[in-house]
Motif scaffolding. Structure first.
Motif, PDB file in Angstrom:
ATOM      1  N   GLU A  36      30.444  36.085  38.191  1.00 12.81           N
ATOM      2  CA  GLU A  36      31.402  35.808  37.122  1.00 12.81           C
ATOM      3  C   GLU A  36      32.768  35.607  37.760  1.00 12.81           C
ATOM      4  O   GLU A  36      33.328  36.535  38.333  1.00 12.81           O
ATOM      5  CB  GLU A  36      31.447  36.971  36.116  1.00 12.81           C
ATOM      6  CG  GLU A  36      32.366  36.709  34.942  1.00 12.81           C
ATOM      7  CD  GLU A  36      31.975  35.455  34.174  1.00 12.81           C
ATOM      8  OE1 GLU A  36      32.709  34.444  34.279  1.00 12.81           O
ATOM      9  OE2 GLU A  36      30.930  35.474  33.494  1.00 12.81           O
ATOM     10  N   GLU A  37      33.272  34.377  37.684  1.00 13.74           N
ATOM     11  CA  GLU A  37      34.565  34.064  38.306  1.00 13.74           C
ATOM     12  C   GLU A  37      35.656  33.782  37.272  1.00 13.74           C
ATOM     13  O   GLU A  37      36.813  33.627  37.641  1.00 13.74           O
ATOM     14  CB  GLU A  37      34.413  32.869  39.250  1.00 13.74           C
ATOM     15  CG  GLU A  37      33.511  33.187  40.440  1.00 13.74           C
ATOM     16  CD  GLU A  37      33.402  32.044  41.436  1.00 13.74           C
ATOM     17  OE1 GLU A  37      33.895  30.935  41.161  1.00 13.74           O
ATOM     18  OE2 GLU A  37      32.812  32.274  42.508  1.00 13.74           O
ATOM     19  N   ASP A  38      35.299  33.732  35.999  1.00 11.54           N
ATOM     20  CA  ASP A  38      36.267  33.470  34.928  1.00 11.54           C
ATOM     21  C   ASP A  38      37.105  34.730  34.710  1.00 11.54           C
ATOM     22  O   ASP A  38      36.601  35.772  34.281  1.00 11.54           O
ATOM     23  CB  ASP A  38      35.527  33.089  33.643  1.00 11.54           C
ATOM     24  CG  ASP A  38      36.470  32.754  32.501  1.00 11.54           C
ATOM     25  OD1 ASP A  38      37.582  33.329  32.438  1.00 11.54           O
ATOM     26  OD2 ASP A  38      36.091  31.921  31.664  1.00 11.54           O
ATOM     27  N   LEU A  39      38.397  34.630  35.004  1.00 14.60           N
ATOM     28  CA  LEU A  39      39.283  35.789  34.941  1.00 14.60           C
ATOM     29  C   LEU A  39      39.332  36.416  33.547  1.00 14.60           C
ATOM     30  O   LEU A  39      39.389  37.644  33.421  1.00 14.60           O
ATOM     31  CB  LEU A  39      40.695  35.393  35.392  1.00 14.60           C
ATOM     32  CG  LEU A  39      41.614  36.530  35.816  1.00 14.60           C
ATOM     33  CD1 LEU A  39      40.946  37.436  36.842  1.00 14.60           C
ATOM     34  CD2 LEU A  39      42.904  35.988  36.367  1.00 14.60           C
ATOM     35  N   MET A  40      39.273  35.621  32.511  1.00 18.79           N
ATOM     36  CA  MET A  40      39.299  36.167  31.148  1.00 18.79           C
ATOM     37  C   MET A  40      38.050  37.009  30.877  1.00 18.79           C
ATOM     38  O   MET A  40      38.128  38.067  30.257  1.00 18.79           O
ATOM     39  CB  MET A  40      39.416  35.044  30.110  1.00 18.79           C
ATOM     40  CG  MET A  40      40.721  34.258  30.197  1.00 18.79           C
ATOM     41  SD  MET A  40      42.214  35.275  30.262  1.00 18.79           S
ATOM     42  CE  MET A  40      42.318  35.798  28.563  1.00 18.79           C
ATOM     43  N   LYS A  41      36.908  36.556  31.361  1.00 19.73           N
ATOM     44  CA  LYS A  41      35.669  37.329  31.179  1.00 19.73           C
ATOM     45  C   LYS A  41      35.668  38.584  32.049  1.00 19.73           C
ATOM     46  O   LYS A  41      35.175  39.633  31.637  1.00 19.73           O
ATOM     47  CB  LYS A  41      34.453  36.459  31.482  1.00 19.73           C
ATOM     48  CG  LYS A  41      34.228  35.406  30.426  1.00 19.73           C
ATOM     49  CD  LYS A  41      32.984  34.596  30.693  1.00 19.73           C
ATOM     50  CE  LYS A  41      32.820  33.529  29.620  1.00 19.73           C
ATOM     51  NZ  LYS A  41      31.677  32.659  29.881  1.00 19.73           N
ATOM     52  N   ILE A  42      36.221  38.470  33.251  1.00 16.72           N
ATOM     53  CA  ILE A  42      36.316  39.631  34.141  1.00 16.72           C
ATOM     54  C   ILE A  42      37.185  40.710  33.493  1.00 16.72           C
ATOM     55  O   ILE A  42      36.851  41.898  33.531  1.00 16.72           O
ATOM     56  CB  ILE A  42      36.887  39.231  35.522  1.00 16.72           C
ATOM     57  CG1 ILE A  42      35.864  38.376  36.279  1.00 16.72           C
ATOM     58  CG2 ILE A  42      37.270  40.459  36.339  1.00 16.72           C
ATOM     59  CD1 ILE A  42      36.393  37.747  37.562  1.00 16.72           C
ATOM     60  N   MET A  43      38.261  40.297  32.861  1.00 19.24           N
ATOM     61  CA  MET A  43      39.179  41.248  32.224  1.00 19.24           C
ATOM     62  C   MET A  43      38.508  42.027  31.095  1.00 19.24           C
ATOM     63  O   MET A  43      38.906  43.151  30.792  1.00 19.24           O
ATOM     64  CB  MET A  43      40.433  40.527  31.724  1.00 19.24           C
ATOM     65  CG  MET A  43      41.329  40.066  32.869  1.00 19.24           C
ATOM     66  SD  MET A  43      42.694  39.031  32.331  1.00 19.24           S
ATOM     67  CE  MET A  43      43.671  40.194  31.409  1.00 19.24           C
ATOM     68  N   GLU A  44      37.476  41.461  30.484  1.00 16.46           N
ATOM     69  CA  GLU A  44      36.746  42.163  29.426  1.00 16.46           C
ATOM     70  C   GLU A  44      36.073  43.441  29.945  1.00 16.46           C
ATOM     71  O   GLU A  44      35.787  44.347  29.181  1.00 16.46           O
ATOM     72  CB  GLU A  44      35.684  41.243  28.805  1.00 16.46           C
ATOM     73  CG  GLU A  44      36.269  40.103  27.999  1.00 16.46           C
ATOM     74  CD  GLU A  44      35.217  39.107  27.522  1.00 16.46           C
ATOM     75  OE1 GLU A  44      33.996  39.402  27.629  1.00 16.46           O
ATOM     76  OE2 GLU A  44      35.618  38.032  27.049  1.00 16.46           O
ATOM     77  N   ASN A  46      37.503  45.429  32.043  1.00 16.27           N
ATOM     78  CA  ASN A  46      38.589  46.373  32.290  1.00 16.27           C
ATOM     79  C   ASN A  46      38.585  46.907  33.726  1.00 16.27           C
ATOM     80  O   ASN A  46      38.715  48.104  33.956  1.00 16.27           O
ATOM     81  CB  ASN A  46      38.506  47.524  31.280  1.00 16.27           C
ATOM     82  CG  ASN A  46      39.832  48.248  31.137  1.00 16.27           C
ATOM     83  OD1 ASN A  46      40.884  47.659  31.387  1.00 16.27           O
ATOM     84  ND2 ASN A  46      39.786  49.498  30.751  1.00 16.27           N
ATOM     85  N   VAL A  47      38.391  46.015  34.692  1.00 17.62           N
ATOM     86  CA  VAL A  47      38.446  46.412  36.102  1.00 17.62           C
ATOM     87  C   VAL A  47      39.718  45.863  36.731  1.00 17.62           C
ATOM     88  O   VAL A  47      40.154  44.772  36.419  1.00 17.62           O
ATOM     89  CB  VAL A  47      37.216  45.913  36.904  1.00 17.62           C
ATOM     90  CG1 VAL A  47      35.965  46.614  36.453  1.00 17.62           C
ATOM     91  CG2 VAL A  47      37.060  44.427  36.832  1.00 17.62           C
ATOM     92  N   LYS A  58      27.230  47.513  32.524  1.00 23.15           N
ATOM     93  CA  LYS A  58      28.098  48.629  32.915  1.00 23.15           C
ATOM     94  C   LYS A  58      28.631  48.413  34.325  1.00 23.15           C
ATOM     95  O   LYS A  58      27.875  48.072  35.235  1.00 23.15           O
ATOM     96  CB  LYS A  58      27.325  49.952  32.902  1.00 23.15           C
ATOM     97  CG  LYS A  58      26.949  50.427  31.527  1.00 23.15           C
ATOM     98  CD  LYS A  58      26.271  51.777  31.617  1.00 23.15           C
ATOM     99  CE  LYS A  58      25.853  52.246  30.225  1.00 23.15           C
ATOM    100  NZ  LYS A  58      25.122  53.511  30.297  1.00 23.15           N
ATOM    101  N   VAL A  59      29.936  48.641  34.504  1.00 24.63           N
ATOM    102  CA  VAL A  59      30.539  48.545  35.836  1.00 24.63           C
ATOM    103  C   VAL A  59      30.059  49.757  36.635  1.00 24.63           C
ATOM    104  O   VAL A  59      30.291  50.895  36.235  1.00 24.63           O
ATOM    105  CB  VAL A  59      32.079  48.518  35.747  1.00 24.63           C
ATOM    106  CG1 VAL A  59      32.685  48.491  37.138  1.00 24.63           C
ATOM    107  CG2 VAL A  59      32.549  47.334  34.931  1.00 24.63           C
ATOM    108  N   VAL A  60      29.364  49.508  37.733  1.00 24.41           N
ATOM    109  CA  VAL A  60      28.798  50.605  38.527  1.00 24.41           C
ATOM    110  C   VAL A  60      29.492  50.794  39.876  1.00 24.41           C
ATOM    111  O   VAL A  60      29.337  51.834  40.506  1.00 24.41           O
ATOM    112  CB  VAL A  60      27.281  50.431  38.740  1.00 24.41           C
ATOM    113  CG1 VAL A  60      26.531  50.542  37.430  1.00 24.41           C
ATOM    114  CG2 VAL A  60      26.962  49.115  39.418  1.00 24.41           C
TER     115      VAL A  60
END
Length: 76
Positions: A36-44, A46-47, A58-60
């Motif tokens: 996933e390289e789309d910054l808007m999706k990455i921001m979802e 919360n990292v 889940k962010v592991v």
């Protein structure tokens, strides 16, 4: 299992993606690995630290990971 590597395309992000693919193959896991390289999706997610590893939504893990660390995360 759904595995995502979050990152903007930097060297570390590409390295983590390659490591995850290698570990999935080694362990013969039934998993879909995506980047996933789309910054808007990455921001979802919360990292604030990239790359990040997401398993089943889940962010592991965050930051640079070795193959051993990836194995540990994926076999828990």
């Amino acid at each position: 299992m759904e595995i995502k590597v979050l990152g903007t395309g930097c060297v570390g992000c590409k390295a983590l993606y390659a490591t995850v693919e290698q570990v999935v193959k080694e362990l013969a896991l039934e998993a879909e690995v995506t980047k996933e390289e789309d910054l808007m999706k990455i921001m979802e997610y919360n990292v604030m630290t990239l790359p990040a590893l997401v398993v089943d939504g889940k962010v592991v893990a965050k930051g640079k990971l070795s193959a051993k660390e990836v194995k540990d995360v994926l076999t828990k």
